[in-house]
Scaffold this motif. Structure first.
Motif, short mmCIF file in Angstrom:
data_model
loop_
_atom_site.label_atom_id
_atom_site.label_comp_id
_atom_site.label_asym_id
_atom_site.label_seq_id
_atom_site.Cartn_x
_atom_site.Cartn_y
_atom_site.Cartn_z
N MET A 3 0.74 -1.08 -0.15
CA MET A 3 0.11 0.15 0.06
C MET A 3 0.77 1.29 -0.06
N VAL A 4 0.33 2.26 -0.44
CA VAL A 4 1.03 3.68 -0.29
C VAL A 4 0.24 4.25 0.55
N GLY A 5 0.88 5.31 1.19
CA GLY A 5 0.21 5.95 2.58
C GLY A 5 0.14 7.30 2.51
N HIS A 6 -0.89 7.85 3.36
CA HIS A 6 -0.84 9.47 3.34
C HIS A 6 -1.24 9.77 4.76
N PHE A 7 -0.54 10.78 5.31
CA PHE A 7 -0.69 11.15 6.55
C PHE A 7 -1.43 12.60 6.80
N THR A 8 -2.36 12.62 7.69
CA THR A 8 -3.23 13.83 7.97
C THR A 8 -3.10 14.19 9.38
N ASP A 9 -2.54 15.51 9.64
CA ASP A 9 -2.76 15.69 11.03
C ASP A 9 -3.71 17.19 11.25
N SER A 10 -4.85 17.31 10.50
CA SER A 10 -5.54 18.43 10.46
C SER A 10 -6.23 18.42 11.87
N ASP A 11 -6.71 19.75 12.11
CA ASP A 11 -7.32 20.12 13.54
C ASP A 11 -8.82 19.16 13.63
N VAL A 12 -9.26 18.80 12.63
CA VAL A 12 -10.37 17.92 12.62
C VAL A 12 -10.02 16.39 13.32
N VAL A 13 -9.25 15.97 12.87
CA VAL A 13 -8.56 14.58 13.15
C VAL A 13 -8.01 14.76 14.55
N LEU A 14 -7.06 15.55 14.93
CA LEU A 14 -6.60 15.70 16.07
C LEU A 14 -7.67 15.90 17.38
N ASP A 15 -8.59 16.93 16.76
CA ASP A 15 -9.61 17.37 17.99
C ASP A 15 -10.50 15.76 18.21
N PHE A 16 -10.67 15.16 17.25
CA PHE A 16 -11.51 13.67 17.44
C PHE A 16 -10.78 12.95 18.21
N LEU A 17 -9.47 12.85 17.91
CA LEU A 17 -8.65 11.98 18.69
C LEU A 17 -8.32 12.24 20.05
N ALA A 18 -8.46 13.58 20.29
CA ALA A 18 -8.34 13.92 21.81
C ALA A 18 -9.51 13.91 22.71
N SER A 19 -10.70 13.57 22.21
CA SER A 19 -11.95 13.50 22.73
C SER A 19 -12.25 11.99 23.37
N ALA A 20 -13.13 12.22 24.44
CA ALA A 20 -13.36 11.05 25.25
C ALA A 20 -14.05 9.99 24.53
N SER A 34 -3.59 7.05 6.20
CA SER A 34 -4.74 6.23 5.42
C SER A 34 -3.96 5.61 4.33
N PHE A 35 -4.41 4.35 3.75
CA PHE A 35 -3.60 3.83 2.72
C PHE A 35 -4.70 3.46 1.30
N GLY A 36 -3.99 2.96 0.49
CA GLY A 36 -4.46 2.63 -1.00
C GLY A 36 -3.48 2.12 -1.89
N ALA A 37 -4.07 1.75 -2.94
CA ALA A 37 -3.27 1.25 -4.12
C ALA A 37 -2.22 2.09 -4.57
N ASN A 38 -2.61 3.48 -4.51
CA ASN A 38 -1.97 4.54 -4.91
C ASN A 38 -2.14 5.78 -4.14
N LYS A 39 -1.29 6.86 -4.24
CA LYS A 39 -1.35 7.94 -3.61
C LYS A 39 -2.57 8.61 -3.48
N GLN A 40 -3.04 8.82 -4.62
CA GLN A 40 -4.47 9.55 -4.64
C GLN A 40 -5.51 8.79 -3.75
N THR A 41 -5.94 7.41 -4.13
CA THR A 41 -6.48 6.55 -3.28
C THR A 41 -6.36 6.60 -1.86
N ALA A 42 -5.05 6.83 -1.20
CA ALA A 42 -4.77 6.95 0.25
C ALA A 42 -5.14 8.06 0.72
N ARG A 43 -4.99 9.36 -0.04
CA ARG A 43 -5.27 10.54 0.12
C ARG A 43 -6.88 10.84 0.33
#
Length: 676
Positions: A253-270, A354-363
Motif C-alpha cells: 500500500m501507499v500511505g498518506h498522513f493527515t494531522d488536521s485539526d478535525v482529526v486531532l480534536d477527534f482523537l483527543a476526545s473522550a 490512510s492507505f490505498g493502492a496509489n497515493k490518490q486512493t490513500a489521500r
C-alpha cells in the motif's frame, strides 16, 4: 446550452464544494428530448453521471445516456428486491447512441423519480441526519414537509422505486434524507434542482449549528491532546514505516498522513474510541476506509518504541476481528476476502494514516474518514450516531456489483505502490530516472540541493499524488533525515533509493587539491553512504523488501586520464554496492549499481565544467563530446539519461527480483570497462 452541458455545469458547481459531496460521491441527472437519428421522431432521454465518475471533474463523456421509455419499462419485468442486481445489466439495453459511461447502480433513482432534474449527494451535514438515532423525527423537525425521510435501503432498483413513490405521495417535497446514506433532491429545472439540493444542505448545516451540543465528542482528554507540530510530525515519521508495513501485510500500500485539526480534536476526545468502533456509515465512506479504523490506545506522549509494540499487537487483533466479520456474513457466492489490514490508522496526538493502492486512493481514503468524523460530530451533536448495521455494511463492501467494478480496473503498472527517493533528481540522469519510475507507476521524491528546481521537476512529472520535491544536501546527515521524513509523511515510506547525486572536477593528480578530493568524496562516497544509512531503517522496518541503486560510473573500473578524485569516489560507491548487498539482503533489500559513461545530454556534471575539461583533455570541441564518446564505444551509440533510467527500471522491477550485488554497464560498450 444543451441538456448534457448544462448538467455538467451544475455537477461542477455542486462538486466544487466539499460541503456538498465527497470526491467521486453522488450523482446528478437530467431528462430531455432529442430526435432519434434512426426514426426521426422525438425520444425522451436521461443523462446521468456514469459509474465511477466525480461531479467536480465530470465531462460529457462521463455521462450515461439512456432511453427513458426503456428504463421505465423495466418496472414491468422487475423480479423483486432479491434479484434487483440483475437490473444493472438490463440498463445496458436501454442505452442511447454510442460512447458514454457505464450506468451506475443509482440510475434507477434518477430515471424513475418523476422530475426533470435529480441530484443525489453525500454532504456531511445531510449524512449527520441520516445517521442520527432519531433521524426521521429530526428530519421532520428541521425541514418540515419539504424533505421526507427514507429508511435505509441498499442502493439499487428498489430504492429508485421507493423514492419515486415517496415523491408521488409528497407532492410538496423537494427532496429526501436517505437513512444511513445521504440526500436526494429534484426540480423541474436544473436551476431549481441545484437550489433545492443546496437548501437541504445549508438548512442541515444551520440546524446543527443552532441546535447542536458544543462538545458532541465529550470532554477533551488531556493525555491525548495534540503534540506540538514539530514533535507530532517527527513521531509520525518515526511510526510511518511500521504502520505502512502493517497495512501492507496482505498487499503493498501507499500511505498518506493527515494531522488536521478535525482529526486531532477527534482523537483527543473522550468518545473517540467508542465512535471509531462503530465505524462509518455512508457506503462511499467505508468502501474506501473499511468498516472501522485501527486506533492506537496509548496516550499522545507514549514513546515511539511503546507505540510500535502496541500497534503490532493491535494489528493482529484487527486482522482477527476483520476476518471474523467476513466469516460472519459471507455466503457461498461472496467475493473472496480482499485483505484484513486496516486502511485507516489513528494515533492520538499525532494524526491519521490512510492507505490505498496509489497515493490518490490513500489521500481520498483519509478525506473520507474526515467526512466520517464530521458526520459523527453532527449526529452526536443533535442525537447519537447510529450507522447502518454490520450486515448491511458487508452487503455493500462485498457486493457482487462492487467486485465487478474492481475487476474492471486496469492492471497495475510494474512499480505501482512503490515509493522512490532519487537524489540529484532535478536534472539530467536523476530527473530521467524519476520520470521513468513515475511512468512505471511509482511515487517519486525528487531530492536535490536546489529546492525550487526539485519542486519544478516534480511538477513536470505530475501532481503531488505522483511526485514531490524536497531539498537535500547529501553531505549533511541532518538535511538527509529531514528529506526522508518528508518522503515518509508524503507517501508512507520508501521502497527504492537511488544514489544519483554527483559532481566532478577533471584534474590530473598533481593539480588535484585536498579540497577537490574532499568535495567529490563528500558528495558521492560519503553522500551515498549517508543516504543509504538514513533510508535503510525505513526499508527494514516496513518489512517489504526494497531496492538501493548506486549510479556509479564506468570510471569505477576504468583508469581514465585526469580524474583521480572522481574515479576513486566512483570506485568507493561501487564497493558500497557489494557491501550493502550482503548486509541488507537478509531484509529482502536488493542493492545494485549502474555504470554509465559519456552521458552528456542534460547532464548537470557536464554543464558545470566537466564537459569542457574532458573535451580539452581529448582535444575536441565541447559540443562534439557526446559524439566523441559514442564513436569510441562498441555500439557507436550516444548514451542518454533515459538509457540509465531504463536500467534502473529493470533492476527495481519484478523481472530481476532475485538479482543483487550486480553492476550493469550503460556505456554503449567500453571493452576496457568490462567487468571481470
Amino acid at each position: 446550452m444543451s441538456t448534457a452541458s448544462d448538467l455538467v455545469s451544475r455537477s461542477h458547481r455542486l462538486g466544487a464544494d466539499p460541503k456538498n459531496t465527497n470526491y467521486a460521491g453522488g450523482n446528478t441527472s437530467a431528462k430531455g428530448t432529442e430526435t432519434d437519428p434512426v426514426t426521426g421522431e422525438p425520444v425522451e432521454l436521461l443523462w446521468v453521471k456514469g459509474s465511477g465518475g466525480d461531479l467536480g471533474t465530470l465531462t460529457e463523456a462521463g455521462l450515461a445516456v439512456l432511453r427513458l421509455d426503456r428504463v421505465r419499462a423495466l418496472v414491468d419485468v422487475y423480479p423483486g428486491v432479491d434479484r434487483e442486481d440483475e437490473m444493472v445489466a438490463a440498463f445496458d439495453y436501454c442505452l442511447h447512441g454510442k460512447g458514454g459511461a457505464a450506468p451506475s447502480i443509482d440510475t434507477a433513482m434518477h430515471a424513475l423519480v418523476d422530475a426533470a432534474h435529480v441530484d443525489h449527494l453525500h454532504p456531511d451535514s445531510g449524512i449527520a441526519f441520516a445517521t442520527a438515532k432519531d433521524g426521521e423525527k429530526l428530519t421532520k423537525k428541521a425541514f418540515g414537509e419539504k424533505v421526507v425521510w427514507v429508511p435505509w435501503r441498499r442502493p439499487g432498483f428498489q430504492l429508485g422505486l421507493d423514492i419515486a413513490a415517496i415523491k408521488r405521495a409528497h407532492p410538496n417535497a423537494i427532496g429526501c434524507i436517505l437513512g444511513g446514506h445521504g440526500i436526494t433532491a429534484w426540480g423541474d429545472t436544473s436551476t431549481e434542482a441545484e437550489a433545492n439540493s443546496l437548501w437541504i444542505i445549508r438548512t442541515a448545516e444551520q440546524y446543527l449549528v443552532e441546535n447542536g451540543k458544543k462538545a458532541p465528542f465529550g470532554r477533551e482528554v488531556a493525555k491525548n491532546r495534540a503534540l506540538p507540530e514539530a514533535e507530532r510530525r517527527a513521531k509520525a515519521a518515526a511510526l510511518a514505516p511500521t504502520i505502512r508495513g502493517l497495512a501492507s501485510h496482505d498487499k503493498p500500500m501507499v500511505g498518506h498522513f493527515t494531522d488536521s485539526d478535525v482529526v486531532l480534536d477527534f482523537l483527543a476526545s473522550a468518545n473517540a474510541p467508542k465512535l471509531a468502533a462503530l465505524g462509518t456509515s455512508c457506503p462511499d465512506h467505508f468502501l474506501r476506509t473499511k468498516v472501522t479504523p485501527m486506533l492506537l490506545d496509548l496516550p499522545a506522549g507514549a514513546s515511539v518504541d511503546a507505540s510500535i509494540a502496541r500497534l503490532k499487537e493491535l494489528h493482529e487483533q484487527y486482522r482477527a476481528d476483520y476476518t471474523a466479520y467476513y466469516e460472519r456474513h459471507a455466503t457461498a457466492d461472496s467475493p473472496a476476502i480482499r485483505g484484513a489490514d486496516p486502511l485507516i490508522v489513528l494515533v492520538p496526538g499525532v494524526g491519521m494514516f490512510s492507505f490505498g493502492a496509489n497515493k490518490q486512493t490513500a489521500r481520498v481514503a483519509g478525506e473520507f474518514y474526515v467526512n466520517a468524523i464530521n458526520v459523527m460530530r453532527g449526529a452526536e451533536s443533535i442525537s447519537s450516531y447510529a450507522p447502518i448495521d454490520e450486515r448491511e455494511k458487508f452487503r455493500i463492501e462485498y457486493w457482487a456489483l462492487e467486485e465487478a467494478k474492481l475487476q474492471r480496473m486496469p492492471q497495475p503498472k510494474s512499480h505501482a505502490t512503490r515509493v522512490a527517493l532519487v537524489t540529484g533528481a532535478a536534472s539530467g540522469i536523476g530527473k530521467a530516472i524519476a520520470t521513468r519510475l513515475a511512468a512505471d507507476g511509482a511515487c517519486v521524491v525528487i531530492a536535490d540541493l536546489d529546492l525550487a528546481k526539485a519542486q519544478e521537476a516534480a511538477a513536470e512529472i505530475g501532481g503531488t499524488d505522483v511526485a514531490i520535491g524536497v531539498a537535500v544536501n547529501v553531505t549533511d546527515a541532518e538535511a538527509i533525515a529531514k528529506g526522508v521524513q518528508e518522503a515518509v509523511l508524503a507517501f508512507g515510506g520508501i521502497d527504492i533509493v537511488v544514489n544519483n547525486a554527483g559532481v566532478s572536477l577533471s584534474k590530473p593528480l598533481l593539480e588535484t587539491t585536498e579540497k577537490d578530493w574532499d568535495f567529490q568524496h563528500d558528495i558521492m562516497a560519503k553522500g551515498s553512504f549517508l543516504v543509504s544509512k538514513a533510508c535503510a531503517p525505513v526499508l527494514i522496518e516496513q518489512g517489504m523488501g526494497g531496492d538501493v541503486i548506486y549510479i556509479a560510473s564506468k570510471n569505477s573500473v576504468f583508469a581514465g586520464p585526469n580524474n583521480i578524485a572522481y574515479s576513486a569516489t566512483k570506485a568507493d560507491q561501487a564497493h558500497q554496492v557489494r557491501l550493502l548487498a550482503v548486509e541488507l539482503g537478509e531484509h529482502g533489500i536488493k542493492v545494485n549499481g549502474i555504470n554509465p559513461d559519456g552521458v552528456v545530454k542534460g547532464s548537470g556534471i557536464f554543464a558545470a565544467g566537466w564537459g569542457a575539461n574532458r573535451a580539452k583533455t581529448y582535444g575536441i570541441p565541447e559540443e562534439d563530446l557526446g559524439k566523441f564518446y559514442a564513436q569510441r564505444t562498441i555500439l557507436k551509440r550516444e548514451v542518454l539519461p533515459e538509457n540509465v533510467a531504463n536500467a534502473v527500471s529493470v533492476l527495481t522491477g519484478p523481472d530481476l527480483s532475485h538479482t543483487t550485488g550486480l553492476h550493469i554497464p550503460v556505456d554503449a560498450g567500453v571493452a576496457a570497462a568490462f567487468l571481470r
